[in-house]
Design a protein around this motif. Structure first.
Motif, PDB file in Angstrom:
ATOM      1  N   LEU A   1     -19.705 -42.347 -16.210  1.00  0.00           N
ATOM      2  CA  LEU A   1     -18.732 -41.553 -15.473  1.00  0.00           C
ATOM      3  C   LEU A   1     -17.426 -42.331 -15.321  1.00  0.00           C
ATOM      4  O   LEU A   1     -17.388 -43.554 -15.472  1.00  0.00           O
ATOM      5  CB  LEU A   1     -19.264 -41.199 -14.077  1.00  0.00           C
ATOM      6  N   ARG A   2     -16.368 -41.612 -15.001  1.00  0.00           N
ATOM      7  CA  ARG A   2     -15.095 -42.279 -14.725  1.00  0.00           C
ATOM      8  C   ARG A   2     -15.091 -42.657 -13.245  1.00  0.00           C
ATOM      9  O   ARG A   2     -14.819 -41.832 -12.362  1.00  0.00           O
ATOM     10  CB  ARG A   2     -13.923 -41.365 -15.069  1.00  0.00           C
ATOM     11  N   ALA A   3     -15.381 -43.925 -12.956  1.00  0.00           N
ATOM     12  CA  ALA A   3     -15.627 -44.355 -11.583  1.00  0.00           C
ATOM     13  C   ALA A   3     -14.396 -44.226 -10.699  1.00  0.00           C
ATOM     14  O   ALA A   3     -14.502 -43.918  -9.513  1.00  0.00           O
ATOM     15  CB  ALA A   3     -16.128 -45.801 -11.577  1.00  0.00           C
TER      16      ALA A   3
ATOM     17  N   LEU B   1     -20.289 -46.400 -12.875  1.00  0.00           N
ATOM     18  CA  LEU B   1     -21.150 -45.310 -12.429  1.00  0.00           C
ATOM     19  C   LEU B   1     -21.773 -44.631 -13.644  1.00  0.00           C
ATOM     20  O   LEU B   1     -21.050 -44.265 -14.585  1.00  0.00           O
ATOM     21  CB  LEU B   1     -20.348 -44.287 -11.615  1.00  0.00           C
ATOM     22  N   LEU B   2     -23.086 -44.470 -13.632  1.00  0.00           N
ATOM     23  CA  LEU B   2     -23.790 -43.867 -14.760  1.00  0.00           C
ATOM     24  C   LEU B   2     -24.662 -42.740 -14.250  1.00  0.00           C
ATOM     25  O   LEU B   2     -25.357 -42.879 -13.234  1.00  0.00           O
ATOM     26  CB  LEU B   2     -24.664 -44.909 -15.479  1.00  0.00           C
ATOM     27  N   ARG B   3     -24.642 -41.625 -14.973  1.00  0.00           N
ATOM     28  CA  ARG B   3     -25.522 -40.511 -14.632  1.00  0.00           C
ATOM     29  C   ARG B   3     -26.649 -40.413 -15.645  1.00  0.00           C
ATOM     30  O   ARG B   3     -26.429 -40.573 -16.863  1.00  0.00           O
ATOM     31  CB  ARG B   3     -24.744 -39.186 -14.622  1.00  0.00           C
ATOM     32  N   LYS B   4     -27.850 -40.191 -15.138  1.00  0.00           N
ATOM     33  CA  LYS B   4     -28.995 -40.046 -16.022  1.00  0.00           C
ATOM     34  C   LYS B   4     -29.138 -38.577 -16.424  1.00  0.00           C
ATOM     35  O   LYS B   4     -29.170 -37.689 -15.575  1.00  0.00           O
ATOM     36  CB  LYS B   4     -30.285 -40.517 -15.346  1.00  0.00           C
TER      37      LYS B   4
ATOM     38  N   GLY C   1     -10.831 -46.371 -19.497  1.00  0.00           N
ATOM     39  CA  GLY C   1     -10.621 -46.530 -18.064  1.00  0.00           C
ATOM     40  C   GLY C   1     -11.779 -46.048 -17.220  1.00  0.00           C
ATOM     41  O   GLY C   1     -11.580 -45.643 -16.067  1.00  0.00           O
ATOM     42  N   ARG C   2     -13.000 -46.128 -17.732  1.00  0.00           N
ATOM     43  CA  ARG C   2     -14.147 -45.583 -17.003  1.00  0.00           C
ATOM     44  C   ARG C   2     -14.756 -46.542 -15.997  1.00  0.00           C
ATOM     45  O   ARG C   2     -15.507 -46.115 -15.129  1.00  0.00           O
ATOM     46  CB  ARG C   2     -15.221 -45.093 -17.993  1.00  0.00           C
ATOM     47  N   TYR C   3     -14.474 -47.820 -16.097  1.00  0.00           N
ATOM     48  CA  TYR C   3     -14.938 -48.769 -15.101  1.00  0.00           C
ATOM     49  C   TYR C   3     -13.908 -48.886 -13.980  1.00  0.00           C
ATOM     50  O   TYR C   3     -12.745 -48.490 -14.119  1.00  0.00           O
ATOM     51  CB  TYR C   3     -15.155 -50.157 -15.702  1.00  0.00           C
ATOM     52  N   VAL C   4     -14.329 -49.496 -12.877  1.00  0.00           N
ATOM     53  CA  VAL C   4     -13.425 -49.871 -11.787  1.00  0.00           C
ATOM     54  C   VAL C   4     -13.451 -51.382 -11.651  1.00  0.00           C
ATOM     55  O   VAL C   4     -14.528 -51.994 -11.679  1.00  0.00           O
ATOM     56  CB  VAL C   4     -13.854 -49.202 -10.461  1.00  0.00           C
TER      57      VAL C   4
END
Length: 487
Positions: A445-447, A482-485, A463-466
């Protein structure tokens, strides 16, 4: 030099007995003549020889010895100032000692560093700095070795910090990493890794890296967190704090003892860096389909993020399981989560890599992974001298296994937050990228979208990390993915 501004501390007022009440009673040995320098020396010695942490040991010794007020402030400045600028002072001392610094007695080296700090970075008059340090040396290492301390410190006193920098630092244009390493007191390998994390190359002169290193050597403000449902930011402001810029639960305490605040004393608020508050909050932000009732903090010790998550879970009708592998730290976690709204927090002693829970049962999982701690160098300056360039690779296997275990623990549709208090690429994006390459059931996810109002956070692919930074945000350098299963 602006990056190492001279401390205002001049020592105790004339005519005042030092010690803040540390004058032994009947049957007790007399207090040291110079309690501020003695406690600073004792902490520096313990940090160097016993791997003690200054932020834990110093307050303990100050309380044990009854040192307060100006004496405690001086002891704090001497301790942290010496640790922060140790690399610079060692480079100076190398030129003032007639042998290698590594061959200097372990009991003597902290005295030389303590004296160098007073001479080069405080307003203490040079003759007073040398005299007081040599007097301390006589008491702790004896008359013979105090003469050596005196001779070395007199050489140090021959130049100010700017003049010494010109002598001991490499050429800035030819060797920017080496120059910054000496001037801003960081190991050379660490300067290079921080520059890599910032996306800077030596050919650019490393201007942002220098701003980061300078921030590491500044005293961080104390940040408080009001636990939702138990205290409010307004409560902390009423106690003298100032509302935080980014966290809806945070407040800054510019002066005073946090433990003296009623809400902190009662466990309804706590000391917690603002970035730590925000990465915990980010886990709660993405939508989760279906019931959202069971959360997991997989590496919860000592309990800061768990305390906030338990309060947030309780307010939303969810429960938090806070797991910590070390039983003693699990006890700290239990204290942090107790009395959460609706009794929402439960602490257990368990190994996240060998789960004590069934797979696929949690809606949200936090993995605050053990790391090098390069993001907290403002608060733990001694850490920069304990880590090596191999530390991150030594931790990589554990970090990978923890994130993999978290992916197994979360249910389809649930969310995992992978967090480190470090910007080192090998333990941030390197770990997340490796796990993503091994699994086809995780989506990144885009955190930053879940932390509205905080600028300059986005990092990594698209730019998906913070990534928080001390010089940009005034926080520790926390990393978040942030990761979604997926089903």
């Amino acid at each position: 030099m602006s990056e190492q501004s001279r401390s205002p501390y001049r020592g105790p007022r004339r005519g005042r007995k030092p010690g803040g009440g540390a004058r032994g009673g009947p049957g007790q040995p007399p207090a040291p003549r110079d309690p501020s320098r003695r406690v600073a020396y004792d902490v520096l010695r313990a940090v160097d020889q016993r791997d003690a942490y200054a932020n834990l040991l110093l307050p303990s010794l100050l309380g044990e010895r009854g040192i307060s007020g100006r004496d405690a402030a001086l002891a704090t400045e001497l301790t942290y100032g010496t640790l922060r600028h140790q690399g610079t002072y060692d480079a100076v001392l190398e030129t003032c000692v007639d042998r290698t610094l590594a061959s200097v007695d372990a009991e003597v080296l902290p005295l030389l560093r303590l004296g160098a700090h007073q001479l080069l970075s405080t307003k203490i008059p040079p003759h007073a700095a040398v005299s007081a340090t040599v007097d301390l040396a006589r008491r702790v290492v004896g008359q013979h070795r105090s003469r050596f301390v005196n001779a070395v410190l007199r050489k140090v006193a021959a130049r100010d910090l700017d003049a010494w920098t010109a002598v001991v630092a490499p050429d800035r244009d030819r060797d920017p990493s080496g120059y910054l390493s000496v001037v801003h007191s960081h190991p050379r390998w660490m300067v290079k890794e921080l520059a890599r994390a910032l996306g800077e190359r030596s050919a650019q002169g490393l201007p942002e890296t220098e701003r980061l290193l300078r921030a590491h050597n500044e005293r961080p403000k104390v940040t408080l967190v009001a636990k939702p449902g138990r205290a409010t930011v307004a409560d902390l402001v009423a106690a003298g704090a100032v509302e935080a810029r980014y966290s809806p639960f945070g407040a800054y305490l510019n002066e005073g003892d946090p433990a003296a605040i009623r809400e902190v004393h009662q466990g309804r608020a706590a000391v917690q860096d603002e970035a730590s508050q925000l990465v915990a909050l980010a886990l709660t932000r993405p939508e989760v389909p279906g019931d959202d009732t069971l959360w997991l903090d997989m590496c919860a010790g000592p309990g800061g993020k768990a305390g906030l998550l338990a309060s947030l879970a309780g307010k939303r009708g969810a429960r938090l399981v806070a797991s910590e592998v070390q039983p003693a730290r699990a006890g700290l976690v239990a204290r942090a989560v107790r009395r959460a709204p609706r009794d929402a927090g439960r602490a257990i002693a368990a190994d996240g890599t060998r789960p004590a829970w069934r797979p696929g049962v949690f809606d949200r999982v936090l993995v605050d992974a053990p790391c090098t701690g390069l993001g907290a160098l403002r608060r733990r300056p001694e850490s920069r001298w304990r880590r090596t360039e191999h530390t991150a690779s030594e931790l990589a296997s554990l970090q990978h296994d923890l994130l993999t275990s978290a992916a197994e623990a979360v249910r389809p549709g649930g969310v995992v937050a992978y967090v480190t208090c470090s910007p080192h690429l090998d333990e941030t994006g390197g770990i997340v990228g490796r796990v993503l390459s091994e699994r086809d059931d995780l989506t990144l996810l885009r955190a930053a979208d879940h932390l509205d109002g905080v600028p300059d956070l986005a990092a990594g692919p698209e730019g998906r990390y913070v990534q928080f930074w001390p010089h940009r945000h005034g926080t520790d350098a926390m990393f978040l993915a942030l990761l979604r299963k997926e089903s």
